[in-house]
Design a protein around this motif. Structure first.
Motif, PDB file in Angstrom:
ATOM      1  N   ALA A 404      20.261 -27.641  13.030  1.00 59.70           N
ATOM      2  CA  ALA A 404      20.605 -28.966  12.370  1.00 59.70           C
ATOM      3  C   ALA A 404      20.420 -29.125  10.720  1.00 59.70           C
ATOM      4  O   ALA A 404      19.429 -28.350  10.300  1.00 59.70           O
ATOM      5  N   ASP A 405      21.207 -29.936  10.217  1.00 56.47           N
ATOM      6  CA  ASP A 405      21.141 -30.225   8.856  1.00 56.47           C
ATOM      7  C   ASP A 405      20.640 -31.847   8.636  1.00 56.47           C
ATOM      8  O   ASP A 405      21.272 -32.641   9.552  1.00 56.47           O
ATOM      9  N   VAL A 406      19.730 -32.004   7.915  1.00 56.34           N
ATOM     10  CA  VAL A 406      19.017 -33.626   7.708  1.00 56.34           C
ATOM     11  C   VAL A 406      19.228 -33.816   6.456  1.00 56.34           C
ATOM     12  O   VAL A 406      18.687 -33.277   5.455  1.00 56.34           O
ATOM     13  N   VAL A 407      19.751 -35.074   5.859  1.00 54.36           N
ATOM     14  CA  VAL A 407      19.676 -35.612   4.697  1.00 54.36           C
ATOM     15  C   VAL A 407      19.084 -37.083   4.811  1.00 54.36           C
ATOM     16  O   VAL A 407      19.336 -37.930   5.294  1.00 54.36           O
ATOM     17  N   SER A 408      18.141 -37.173   3.861  1.00 53.05           N
ATOM     18  CA  SER A 408      17.336 -38.606   3.686  1.00 53.05           C
ATOM     19  C   SER A 408      17.344 -39.216   2.517  1.00 53.05           C
ATOM     20  O   SER A 408      17.451 -38.288   1.364  1.00 53.05           O
ATOM     21  N   VAL A 409      17.701 -40.593   2.436  1.00 53.37           N
ATOM     22  CA  VAL A 409      17.453 -41.223   1.326  1.00 53.37           C
ATOM     23  C   VAL A 409      16.431 -42.334   1.262  1.00 53.37           C
ATOM     24  O   VAL A 409      16.491 -42.861   2.424  1.00 53.37           O
ATOM     25  N   GLY A 410      15.891 -42.786   0.175  1.00 59.17           N
ATOM     26  CA  GLY A 410      14.754 -43.602   0.157  1.00 59.17           C
ATOM     27  C   GLY A 410      14.752 -44.655  -0.982  1.00 59.17           C
ATOM     28  O   GLY A 410      15.027 -44.146  -1.887  1.00 59.17           O
ATOM     29  N   LEU A 411      14.306 -45.767  -0.982  1.00 56.92           N
ATOM     30  CA  LEU A 411      14.306 -46.810  -2.016  1.00 56.92           C
ATOM     31  C   LEU A 411      12.784 -47.388  -1.698  1.00 56.92           C
ATOM     32  O   LEU A 411      12.481 -48.050  -0.611  1.00 56.92           O
ATOM     33  N   LYS A 412      12.134 -47.298  -2.634  1.00 57.51           N
ATOM     34  CA  LYS A 412      10.868 -47.984  -2.853  1.00 57.51           C
ATOM     35  C   LYS A 412      10.744 -49.142  -3.987  1.00 57.51           C
ATOM     36  O   LYS A 412      11.353 -48.751  -4.938  1.00 57.51           O
ATOM     37  N   TYR A 413      10.327 -50.376  -3.515  1.00 56.69           N
ATOM     38  CA  TYR A 413      10.344 -51.515  -4.458  1.00 56.69           C
ATOM     39  C   TYR A 413       9.260 -52.027  -4.421  1.00 56.69           C
ATOM     40  O   TYR A 413       8.622 -52.486  -3.313  1.00 56.69           O
ATOM     41  N   ARG A 414       8.575 -52.432  -5.639  1.00 56.05           N
ATOM     42  CA  ARG A 414       7.428 -53.402  -5.737  1.00 56.05           C
ATOM     43  C   ARG A 414       7.902 -54.613  -6.156  1.00 56.05           C
ATOM     44  O   ARG A 414       8.438 -55.013  -7.070  1.00 56.05           O
ATOM     45  N   TRP A 415       7.479 -55.691  -5.238  1.00 51.73           N
ATOM     46  CA  TRP A 415       7.875 -57.237  -5.359  1.00 51.73           C
ATOM     47  C   TRP A 415       7.330 -57.657  -6.477  1.00 51.73           C
ATOM     48  O   TRP A 415       7.822 -58.618  -7.168  1.00 51.73           O
ATOM     49  N   ASP A 416       6.033 -57.428  -6.526  1.00 48.26           N
ATOM     50  CA  ASP A 416       5.310 -58.404  -7.553  1.00 48.26           C
ATOM     51  C   ASP A 416       5.157 -57.622  -8.737  1.00 48.26           C
ATOM     52  O   ASP A 416       5.784 -56.387  -8.829  1.00 48.26           O
ATOM     53  N   ASN A 417       4.609 -58.068  -9.821  1.00 51.46           N
ATOM     54  CA  ASN A 417       4.723 -57.380 -11.023  1.00 51.46           C
ATOM     55  C   ASN A 417       3.358 -56.512 -11.217  1.00 51.46           C
ATOM     56  O   ASN A 417       2.287 -57.256 -10.980  1.00 51.46           O
ATOM     57  N   PRO A 418       3.439 -55.470 -11.423  1.00 49.64           N
ATOM     58  CA  PRO A 418       2.175 -54.392 -11.873  1.00 49.64           C
ATOM     59  C   PRO A 418       1.358 -55.130 -12.961  1.00 49.64           C
ATOM     60  O   PRO A 418       1.864 -55.643 -13.726  1.00 49.64           O
ATOM     61  N   PRO A 419       0.076 -55.175 -12.976  1.00 49.76           N
ATOM     62  CA  PRO A 419      -0.807 -55.527 -13.878  1.00 49.76           C
ATOM     63  C   PRO A 419      -0.510 -54.889 -15.203  1.00 49.76           C
ATOM     64  O   PRO A 419      -0.221 -53.464 -15.190  1.00 49.76           O
ATOM     65  N   ALA A 420      -0.480 -55.512 -16.343  1.00 52.86           N
ATOM     66  CA  ALA A 420      -0.349 -54.646 -17.473  1.00 52.86           C
ATOM     67  C   ALA A 420      -1.515 -53.956 -17.774  1.00 52.86           C
ATOM     68  O   ALA A 420      -2.689 -54.486 -17.560  1.00 52.86           O
ATOM     69  N   PRO A 421      -1.362 -52.736 -18.700  1.00 54.63           N
ATOM     70  CA  PRO A 421      -2.249 -51.858 -19.188  1.00 54.63           C
ATOM     71  C   PRO A 421      -3.270 -52.746 -19.853  1.00 54.63           C
ATOM     72  O   PRO A 421      -3.144 -53.684 -20.724  1.00 54.63           O
ATOM     73  N   LEU A 422      -4.493 -52.551 -19.811  1.00 55.85           N
ATOM     74  CA  LEU A 422      -5.607 -53.228 -20.633  1.00 55.85           C
ATOM     75  C   LEU A 422      -5.238 -52.900 -22.105  1.00 55.85           C
ATOM     76  O   LEU A 422      -5.260 -51.574 -22.545  1.00 55.85           O
TER      77      LEU A 422
END
Length: 431
Positions: A404-422
């Motif tokens: 078998a040959d298997v191909v996968s694709v993925g999308l990761k999304y963060r809905w909120d805003n990451p905290p700004a670096p200090l």
């Protein structure tokens, strides 16, 4: 706010599951392992210790605590299996005249999607949607094994809400119910003539189980995960050719234990190891009961053994945007010469995998992976006197090659805003 969060989690899972959920079995018997594009690039090594990001929730729900904020992970996998039978001498002579099976593999798309939300510093909720079981095999309509199979189809959908809690900085736990839809449809010829019609068995059911897991980070750079997916009892209800009224069959899916280890060797390089156990032997030989006659009229002689999966993989951060990975695995199938059928000519196999991730921004990541599966040896089918499937005098002997040959694709999304670096503290001069 909670209503909006719940709606977003459900919408994210529904979007991912809309692709479809049936495919060639790629995890021993009719199980499906293709639940994460990121983890697939490692041959799923470290799946239980978070190597797949949020999608590692499939193996260990405690991974829900590893992603801060509000996140979704969408995955789609194309599975292209190839398998065919070569009929051997000893097969009942009239059957041999019907010809070979052709390629019984059927390409399919498998979805898997995950979402989580951080409620507090220690409390997280999550929701996943996946297809843990699936199968499509379809030989030629007329072929030498038609009395044992013409087509086989298993379809499943599984939804798993979880609650995760970070007990300490190094220990997290999670658990939640699983709600699963299961559908089975089997066809085979009623005779040995090319014009013989097909008999059909089909049934559906909803069942409930649970998942639980623990995640341990004993030292910086080391993560150990253990996850458990329970068996789910399905009382399939449907119809069978030649049986009056409706039929019922009890089927218990196998429970799964997954163990993962992720170890950072350098700041840019990580090794991953994985082990999985699937209790396929609990399936046994489900009885098919006629509800109108109130008696057993047939059975599904599965009699699988337990399945085991061993994997190792490594990944390297080329730069802040790109990560590359590769993995290798060996799978001990629950199917061998003693229980192999024309519906599912499975056997032990090797996995080779490569993959990559691209971080487009702090909120978006793309994943891609490719795997090739090949049999550890040439598998044999011998439906002869003494075999659980044999119908006198219809002996059938064959060898089969599968890959078998298997191909996968993925999308990761963060809905909120990451905290700004200090920001660095201002320098205060003292005179």
């Amino acid at each position: 706010m909670i209503t909006r969060i719940r709606g977003a989690l459900l919408a994210g899972v529904a979007l991912g599951m809309s692709v479809g959920a049936t495919g060639g079995a790629m995890a021993g018997a009719f199980g499906l392992r293709e639940q994460s594009a990121q983890a697939q690039g490692l041959a799923f090594a470290g799946g239980a210790s978070g190597s797949g990001g949020l999608s590692s929730m499939f193996w260990n729900p405690a991974v829900v605590t590893m992603k801060p904020g509000w996140n979704s992970d969408f995955n789609a996998t194309v599975v292209i299996p190839q398998a065919e039978f070569t009929t051997l001498p000893g097969t009942f002579a009239p059957l041999r005249t019907l010809g070979e099976s052709g390629d019984i593999g059927q390409a399919a798309v498998l979805p898997a999607t995950y979402a989580n939300y951080q409620l507090s510093d220690r409390l997280f909720i999550g929701l996943s949607g996946a297809a843990p079981f699936g199968l499509i095999t379809k030989p030629s309509q007329v072929w030498s094994g038609q009395v044992y199979s013409r087509s086989s189809r298993v379809f499943s959908l599984n939804f798993n809400p979880v609650i995760g809690y970070r007990v300490t900085d190094w220990l997290s736990v999670a658990a939640g119910p699983t709600i699963e839809y299961f559908k089975l449809k089997l066809r085979q010829a009623t005779g040995i003539l090319p014009t013989s019609p097909s008999a059909e068995l089909r049934g559906t059911d909803w069942g409930v189980g649970f998942t639980a897991g623990v995640l341990i980070q004993p030292t910086a750079g080391t993560t150990i995960g253990v996850g458990y997916r329970s068996s789910i009892h399905h009382e399939l209800e449907g119809l069978a050719t030649g049986v009056p009224g409706r039929i019922r069959a009890n089927l218990n899916t196998p429970e799964k234990i997954s163990v993962g280890l992720t170890q950072a060797v350098t700041p840019d390089f990580r090794l991953n190891f994985g082990f999985e156990w699937d209790n396929w032997s609990r399936l046994g030989e489900p009885a098919i009961v006629s509800t109108s006659l109130n008696r057993t009229v047939s059975s599904l002689p599965l009699n699988y053994k337990d399945g085991f999966y061993y994997s190792v993989g490594g990944e390297y951060d080329l730069n802040p945007q790109w990560t590359v990975r590769a993995g290798f695995a060996y799978e001990v199938s629950p199917i061998d010469d003693s229980n192999r059928s024309t519906r599912l000519p499975d056997g032990d196999r090797y996995w080779g995998a490569i993959g990559a991730s691209y971080r487009y921004s702090e909120k978006i990541q793309f994943d891609i992976a490719y795997s090739h599966l090949f049999a550890a040896g040439r598998n044999r089918i011998a439906i002869i006197p003494g075999d659980q499937l044999y119908r006198a005098p219809l002996a059938y002997l064959a060898t089969t090659d599968a890959s078998a040959d298997v191909v996968s694709v993925g999308l990761k999304y963060r809905w909120d805003n990451p905290p700004a670096p200090l920001a660095p503290a201002p320098i205060v001069r003292k005179y």
